[in-house]
Design a protein around this motif. Structure first.
Motif, PDB file in Angstrom:
ATOM      1  N   TRP A  13       0.838  -1.223   0.000  1.00  0.00           N
ATOM      2  CA  TRP A  13       0.000   0.000   0.000  1.00  0.00           C
ATOM      3  C   TRP A  13       0.853   1.245   0.000  1.00  0.00           C
ATOM      4  O   TRP A  13       0.368   2.324  -0.334  1.00  0.00           O
ATOM      5  CB  TRP A  13      -0.916   0.045   1.228  1.00  0.00           C
ATOM      6  CG  TRP A  13      -1.541  -1.274   1.544  1.00  0.00           C
ATOM      7  CD1 TRP A  13      -1.215  -2.099   2.580  1.00  0.00           C
ATOM      8  CD2 TRP A  13      -2.539  -1.934   0.815  1.00  0.00           C
ATOM      9  NE1 TRP A  13      -1.933  -3.234   2.546  1.00  0.00           N
ATOM     10  CE2 TRP A  13      -2.809  -3.164   1.448  1.00  0.00           C
ATOM     11  CE3 TRP A  13      -3.264  -1.627  -0.367  1.00  0.00           C
ATOM     12  CZ2 TRP A  13      -3.732  -4.073   0.993  1.00  0.00           C
ATOM     13  CZ3 TRP A  13      -4.191  -2.570  -0.791  1.00  0.00           C
ATOM     14  CH2 TRP A  13      -4.420  -3.763  -0.123  1.00  0.00           C
ATOM     15  N   PHE A  15       2.846   2.553   2.764  1.00  0.00           N
ATOM     16  CA  PHE A  15       2.967   3.378   3.977  1.00  0.00           C
ATOM     17  C   PHE A  15       3.564   2.547   5.091  1.00  0.00           C
ATOM     18  O   PHE A  15       3.551   1.308   5.071  1.00  0.00           O
ATOM     19  CB  PHE A  15       1.614   3.959   4.402  1.00  0.00           C
ATOM     20  CG  PHE A  15       0.623   2.942   4.864  1.00  0.00           C
ATOM     21  CD1 PHE A  15      -0.217   2.303   3.961  1.00  0.00           C
ATOM     22  CD2 PHE A  15       0.548   2.609   6.206  1.00  0.00           C
ATOM     23  CE1 PHE A  15      -1.128   1.367   4.394  1.00  0.00           C
ATOM     24  CE2 PHE A  15      -0.376   1.674   6.641  1.00  0.00           C
ATOM     25  CZ  PHE A  15      -1.223   1.033   5.722  1.00  0.00           C
ATOM     26  N   ARG A  16       4.131   3.224   6.125  1.00  0.00           N
ATOM     27  CA  ARG A  16       4.625   2.548   7.318  1.00  0.00           C
ATOM     28  C   ARG A  16       3.631   2.773   8.440  1.00  0.00           C
ATOM     29  O   ARG A  16       3.311   3.932   8.765  1.00  0.00           O
ATOM     30  CB  ARG A  16       5.995   3.088   7.707  1.00  0.00           C
ATOM     31  CG  ARG A  16       6.548   2.395   8.955  1.00  0.00           C
ATOM     32  CD  ARG A  16       7.961   2.839   9.295  1.00  0.00           C
ATOM     33  NE  ARG A  16       8.949   2.253   8.389  1.00  0.00           N
ATOM     34  CZ  ARG A  16      10.268   2.437   8.464  1.00  0.00           C
ATOM     35  NH1 ARG A  16      10.790   3.222   9.407  1.00  0.00           N
ATOM     36  NH2 ARG A  16      11.091   1.872   7.592  1.00  0.00           N
ATOM     37  N   LEU A  17       3.202   1.615   9.049  1.00  0.00           N
ATOM     38  CA  LEU A  17       2.262   1.681  10.181  1.00  0.00           C
ATOM     39  C   LEU A  17       3.050   1.635  11.479  1.00  0.00           C
ATOM     40  O   LEU A  17       3.943   0.806  11.641  1.00  0.00           O
ATOM     41  CB  LEU A  17       1.282   0.496  10.138  1.00  0.00           C
ATOM     42  CG  LEU A  17       0.232   0.447  11.272  1.00  0.00           C
ATOM     43  CD1 LEU A  17      -0.787   1.567  11.087  1.00  0.00           C
ATOM     44  CD2 LEU A  17      -0.486  -0.893  11.254  1.00  0.00           C
ATOM     45  N   GLN A  18       2.724   2.538  12.392  1.00  0.00           N
ATOM     46  CA  GLN A  18       3.449   2.615  13.658  1.00  0.00           C
ATOM     47  C   GLN A  18       2.474   2.522  14.816  1.00  0.00           C
ATOM     48  O   GLN A  18       1.345   3.024  14.714  1.00  0.00           O
ATOM     49  CB  GLN A  18       4.184   3.961  13.682  1.00  0.00           C
ATOM     50  CG  GLN A  18       5.098   4.168  14.866  1.00  0.00           C
ATOM     51  CD  GLN A  18       5.560   5.621  14.921  1.00  0.00           C
ATOM     52  OE1 GLN A  18       5.031   6.482  14.236  1.00  0.00           O
ATOM     53  NE2 GLN A  18       6.547   5.907  15.732  1.00  0.00           N
ATOM     54  N   GLY A  19       2.902   1.906  15.965  1.00  0.00           N
ATOM     55  CA  GLY A  19       2.082   1.967  17.173  1.00  0.00           C
ATOM     56  C   GLY A  19       1.280   0.716  17.442  1.00  0.00           C
ATOM     57  O   GLY A  19       1.487  -0.320  16.838  1.00  0.00           O
ATOM     58  N   PRO A  26      -0.868   5.313  19.688  1.00  0.00           N
ATOM     59  CA  PRO A  26      -1.960   5.086  18.746  1.00  0.00           C
ATOM     60  C   PRO A  26      -1.398   4.626  17.411  1.00  0.00           C
ATOM     61  O   PRO A  26      -0.292   5.038  17.010  1.00  0.00           O
ATOM     62  CB  PRO A  26      -2.617   6.451  18.612  1.00  0.00           C
ATOM     63  CG  PRO A  26      -2.051   7.305  19.683  1.00  0.00           C
ATOM     64  CD  PRO A  26      -0.786   6.713  20.119  1.00  0.00           C
ATOM     65  N   SER A  30       3.486   6.583   9.806  1.00  0.00           N
ATOM     66  CA  SER A  30       4.745   7.278  10.108  1.00  0.00           C
ATOM     67  C   SER A  30       5.578   7.575   8.855  1.00  0.00           C
ATOM     68  O   SER A  30       6.493   8.392   8.884  1.00  0.00           O
ATOM     69  CB  SER A  30       5.582   6.452  11.079  1.00  0.00           C
ATOM     70  OG  SER A  30       5.887   5.202  10.494  1.00  0.00           O
ATOM     71  N   ILE A  45       1.040  11.800   6.499  1.00  0.00           N
ATOM     72  CA  ILE A  45       1.950  11.315   7.537  1.00  0.00           C
ATOM     73  C   ILE A  45       1.467  11.847   8.875  1.00  0.00           C
ATOM     74  O   ILE A  45       1.116  13.030   8.986  1.00  0.00           O
ATOM     75  CB  ILE A  45       3.384  11.802   7.270  1.00  0.00           C
ATOM     76  CG1 ILE A  45       3.891  11.158   5.971  1.00  0.00           C
ATOM     77  CG2 ILE A  45       4.313  11.465   8.438  1.00  0.00           C
ATOM     78  CD1 ILE A  45       5.213  11.739   5.490  1.00  0.00           C
ATOM     79  N   HIS A  62      -0.108  -4.073  17.656  1.00  0.00           N
ATOM     80  CA  HIS A  62       0.479  -3.742  16.346  1.00  0.00           C
ATOM     81  C   HIS A  62       0.293  -4.899  15.383  1.00  0.00           C
ATOM     82  O   HIS A  62      -0.074  -4.712  14.218  1.00  0.00           O
ATOM     83  CB  HIS A  62       1.966  -3.412  16.499  1.00  0.00           C
ATOM     84  CG  HIS A  62       2.558  -2.943  15.215  1.00  0.00           C
ATOM     85  ND1 HIS A  62       2.562  -1.607  14.863  1.00  0.00           N
ATOM     86  CD2 HIS A  62       3.096  -3.609  14.176  1.00  0.00           C
ATOM     87  CE1 HIS A  62       3.103  -1.473  13.683  1.00  0.00           C
ATOM     88  NE2 HIS A  62       3.447  -2.675  13.218  1.00  0.00           N
ATOM     89  N   LEU A  63       0.444  -6.107  15.924  1.00  0.00           N
ATOM     90  CA  LEU A  63       0.349  -7.291  15.066  1.00  0.00           C
ATOM     91  C   LEU A  63      -1.079  -7.488  14.561  1.00  0.00           C
ATOM     92  O   LEU A  63      -1.295  -7.787  13.379  1.00  0.00           O
ATOM     93  CB  LEU A  63       0.801  -8.534  15.855  1.00  0.00           C
ATOM     94  CG  LEU A  63       1.207  -9.734  14.990  1.00  0.00           C
ATOM     95  CD1 LEU A  63       2.275  -9.351  13.957  1.00  0.00           C
ATOM     96  CD2 LEU A  63       1.764 -10.844  15.885  1.00  0.00           C
ATOM     97  N   GLN A  66      -1.712  -4.951  11.962  1.00  0.00           N
ATOM     98  CA  GLN A  66      -0.944  -5.300  10.753  1.00  0.00           C
ATOM     99  C   GLN A  66      -1.668  -6.396   9.978  1.00  0.00           C
ATOM    100  O   GLN A  66      -1.830  -6.315   8.766  1.00  0.00           O
ATOM    101  CB  GLN A  66       0.448  -5.784  11.172  1.00  0.00           C
ATOM    102  CG  GLN A  66       1.365  -6.159   9.998  1.00  0.00           C
ATOM    103  CD  GLN A  66       2.566  -6.931  10.494  1.00  0.00           C
ATOM    104  OE1 GLN A  66       2.446  -7.953  11.164  1.00  0.00           O
ATOM    105  NE2 GLN A  66       3.758  -6.459  10.147  1.00  0.00           N
ATOM    106  N   ASN A  67      -2.179  -7.425  10.731  1.00  0.00           N
ATOM    107  CA  ASN A  67      -2.837  -8.556  10.075  1.00  0.00           C
ATOM    108  C   ASN A  67      -4.184  -8.162   9.486  1.00  0.00           C
ATOM    109  O   ASN A  67      -4.633  -8.754   8.510  1.00  0.00           O
ATOM    110  CB  ASN A  67      -3.015  -9.707  11.064  1.00  0.00           C
ATOM    111  CG  ASN A  67      -1.675 -10.358  11.364  1.00  0.00           C
ATOM    112  OD1 ASN A  67      -0.712 -10.180  10.590  1.00  0.00           O
ATOM    113  ND2 ASN A  67      -1.572 -11.107  12.465  1.00  0.00           N
TER     114      ASN A  67
END
Lengths: 68, 697
Positions: A13, A15-19, A26, A30, A45, A62-63, A66-67
């Motif tokens: 996609w 983007f980097r997902l953080q948190g 939250p 990022s 961002i 986070h997992l 992510q999933n």
């Protein structure tokens, strides 16, 4: 102000997902890859991810996020 | 003799002559009658017989006549005398009878009877007397005639018998006429009298009846004891009514006098029924006197009762005027005496005590007032008892009874010592509270600064740069021990604090420190010392793990301290930003810069404390300089276990890792969807980044 975005697959996609709950931070965006699907969809961002597929991200690790 | 029958006539004559005159019958009647010319000689002879018969008798007759005449005169005179005597007797008798009747002055009772008498008299005068007058006249005439005849016949005068003489008769007649005159006068007077008496008697009866009907029931009315149970306004009404009655009575006075006057006149006029009239009149007069007396008595009773009731009413009013405010005062006092109070200082309780003492000082006067009020009530009772006045009514001006007043007074008196007690207890309590405050204050004023000092010292230690980390650690450990040893003091303070809180003490001017301050400070101290120790331990670990030398450590420390402008022992966001910039990080004021800074902050401050600790700083610095990405390290480790594949299988995980960690990974790893994917392939890359809160998606 909240907004909704639908990204058409497949991944990536762009983007980097953080948190996540396990990090006490939250879920947010990022980093954005230029020209990526997220960037094209005008995701910003620092934007906080409130729901994924209509499901609230409250309490997601986070997992899990992510999933999803 | 009958004209039509000459025969019989003649026969009758012949018979009579024969019988009485001794003349024989010489003729025959039938002859005479039957012949037209009777024998004149025969008839003359017969008739001359008659002449001879009679002439012979004439002498005798004359002699006889003379004798007869004389005798007749005597007879006549005797007759006349007899007549006179008789007449005189009768007359005298009549007069004798009549005079008593005329002299009878026995009065009749009724007019009717008298009028009958008058009528009788009239009859007498018109019917009975005139003949008698005539008789008397006749008597006189007879007497005179007799006397004349006697005189003429040379006889002696007539001398009537005793009592019948002319003078007697005249006297008697005179008496009669005298009696007559008086009688008629008397009759008329009597009638006039009776007429008047009838009129008066009727008048009397009428007036007496009217009066009696007026007085009927008045005595009973006057003797009523209605005033004994009357109220003041009722009495006044009764008095007004009585006044009206009195004037009515006065108006009737002359009526009574009239009645008495009539009775008097009846008496004077000799009324036949005077006794009963007098009795009635007496009754009326006696009753009148009685009414007068009763009226007076009633007036006195009414006035007396009115006065008493007025006095009582005044007293009632007085009582009410004083009882009401006194009652209010007592109720106010009762309320005040039971007033619950909350005080927090000794001054407050002293204020209440002073007020209470002032109140107690007013009690003697209040008692006097109470007694005065009761005195009024007693006065009323005394009057009622002494004069037997009706007490059916209660005080119309108030509902407060003496009983009520006394009850409340007693209550007030009971409450006073209770309040004394309550105030005293409270005073003691306040003093105790003050002691607790002082105790706590003294302690807190020692402990607070002590904690403060320790905090400062620990802070100083943590940023000092001389000596090794181990030295720091030891120093800190010593502090830790001293802190632990100080705990009892905290506990003691807590104990004092509990006492203070249980005693509901809310403020303490002996110290600015609250228990919470101390607690917070204490916890902070404990936390700080533990954290600081931990920090140092971590620093040691880091140093050992990353092989950072003491000098490097000191450099880190110097930098950190340099940017820690406010000497808080931590770096705020701005301070850290400045630090990063100085280290060459490109953190501009744009979105990219902000995002990068946010990213870095999320690494160094994962718990979002908003500050960067020295430990985090070291981590970050060493990581950056070591240029290792821990997520990559993990990823690299998985790659090795996966035999350099981009995915890992379940079997490989189970083979290489301990069982529960293998299951942990299996459960959480997402399936690998790369081009080179096989069934059961797991994506260890996203898993690794996820471990560090970052995923590239």
């Amino acid at each position: 102000s909240n907004y909704s975005v639908s990204l058409v697959g497949p991944a990536p996609w762009g983007f980097r997902l953080q948190g996540g709950k396990d990090f006490n931070v939250p879920l947010s965006i990022s980093r954005l890859n230029d020209g990526g699907k997220a960037a094209q969809a005008h995701v910003g961002i620092g934007d906080v991810v409130l729901t994924i597929d209509g499901i609230s991200t409250d309490g997601m690790t986070h997992l899990e996020a992510q999933n999803k | 003799l009958s004209q039509d029958d000459p025969l019989t006539n003649l026969n009758t004559a012949f018979d009579v002559a024969e019988k009485y005159l001794d003349i024989p019958k010489m003729l025959d009647a039938e002859d005479i009658v039957g012949t037209a010319r009777p024998d004149e000689k025969a008839i003359m002879t017969y008739v001359s017989s008659f002449y001879h018969a009679f002439s012979g008798a004439q002498k005798a007759e004359t002699a006889a006549n003379r004798i007869c005449k004389v005798l007749a005169v005597n007879q006549e005179n005797e007759q006349l005398m007899e007549d006179y005597e008789k007449l005189a007797s009768d007359l005298l008798e009549w007069i004798r009878r009549t005079i008593p009747w005329l002299e009878n002055r026995a009065p009749e009772n009724t007019m009717q009877a008298m009028q009958q008498k008058l009528e009788d008299f009239r009859d007498y005068r018109r019917l009975h007397k005139p003949p008698k007058v005539q008789e008397k006249c006749q008597l006189e005439i007879n007497f005179n005639t007799l006397q004349t005849k006697l005189r003429l016949s040379n006889r002696p005068a007539f001398m009537p018998s005793e009592g019948k003489m002319v003078s007697d008769i005249n006297n008697a007649w005179g008496g009669l006429e005298q009696a007559e005159k008086g009688y008629e006068e008397w009759l008329l007077n009597e009638i006039r009298r009776l007429e008047r008496l009838d009129h008066l008697a009727e008048k009397f009866r009428q007036k007496a009846s009217i009066h009696e009907s007026w007085t009927d029931g008045k005595e009973a009315m006057l003797q009523q004891k209605d005033y004994e149970t009357a109220t003041l306004s009722e009495i006044k009404a009764l008095l007004k009514k009585h006044e009206a009655f009195e004037s009515d009575l006065a108006a009737h006075q002359d009526r009574v006098e009239q009645i008495a006057a009539i009775a008097q006149e009846l008496n004077e006029l000799d009324y036949y029924d005077s006794p009963s009239v007098n009795a009635r009149c007496q009754k009326i007069c006696d009753q009148w006197d009685n009414l007068g007396a009763l009226t007076q008595k009633r007036r006195e009773a009414l006035e007396r009762t009115e006065k008493l009731l007025e006095t009582i009413d005044q007293l009632y009013l007085e009582y009410a005027k004083r009882a009401a405010p006194f009652n209010n005062w007592m109720e106010g006092a009762m309320e005040d005496l039971q007033d619950t109070f909350i005080v927090h200082t000794i001054e407050e309780i002293q204020g209440l005590t002073t007020a209470h003492e002032q109140f107690k000082a007013t009690l003697p006067d209040a008692d006097k007032e109470r007694q005065a009020i009761l005195g009024i009530h007693n006065e009323v009772s005394k009057i009622v008892q002494t004069y037997h006045v009706n007490m059916a009514g209660t005080n119309p001006y108030t509902t407060i009874t003496p009983h009520e007043i006394n009850g409340k007074w007693e209550h007030v008196r009971q409450l006073v010592p209770r309040r004394d007690q309550a105030l005293m207890e409270e005073h003691a309590r306040q003093q105790q509270n003050e002691r607790l405050r002082k105790q706590f204050g003294a302690q807190a004023n020692v402990i607070g600064p002590w904690i403060q000092t320790k905090m400062e010292e620990i802070g100083r230690i943590s940023i000092e740069m001389h000596g090794t980390l181990e030295d720091q650690l030891n120093h800190l450990r010593q502090y830790e021990k001293s802190i632990v040893n100080y705990k009892p003091k905290i506990d003691q303070l807590e104990g004092d604090h509990q006492l203070i809180q249980e005693a509901l003490i809310f403020d303490n001017k002996h110290t600015n420190y609250t228990m919470e301050h101390i607690r917070v400070g204490w916890e902070q101290l404990l936390t700080t010392i533990a954290r600081t120790i931990n920090e140092v331990e971590n620093q040691i670990l880091t140093r050992d793990a990353k092989g950072i030398s003491q000098e490097q450590m000191n450099e880190f420390r110097a930098s950190f301290n340099h940017f820690d402008r406010d000497h808080s022992g931590t770096l705020g966001p701005e301070e850290f930003k400045a630090c990063l910039i100085s280290l060459g990080y490109d953190i501009g004021n744009d979105a990219q810069g902000e995002a990068e800074f946010a990213r870095i902050m999320s690494i160094v401050d994962p718990n979002r404390l908003g500050v960067v600790t020295f430990q985090a700083f070291i981590d970050f610095m060493s990581r950056e300089t070591a240029d290792t990405d821990t997520a990559d390290q993990v990823m690299a480790s998985f790659k090795i276990l996966a035999g350099d594949k981009n995915y890992i299988t379940v079997d490989e995980l189970r083979r290489e890792l301990p069982p529960d960690q293998a299951e942990y990974c299996i459960a959480r790893m997402a399936p690998y969807n790369g081009r080179d994917a096989v069934p059961g392939a797991l994506d260890y890359m996203s898993f690794s980044t996820a471990l560090y809160g970052e995923s590239d998606l």
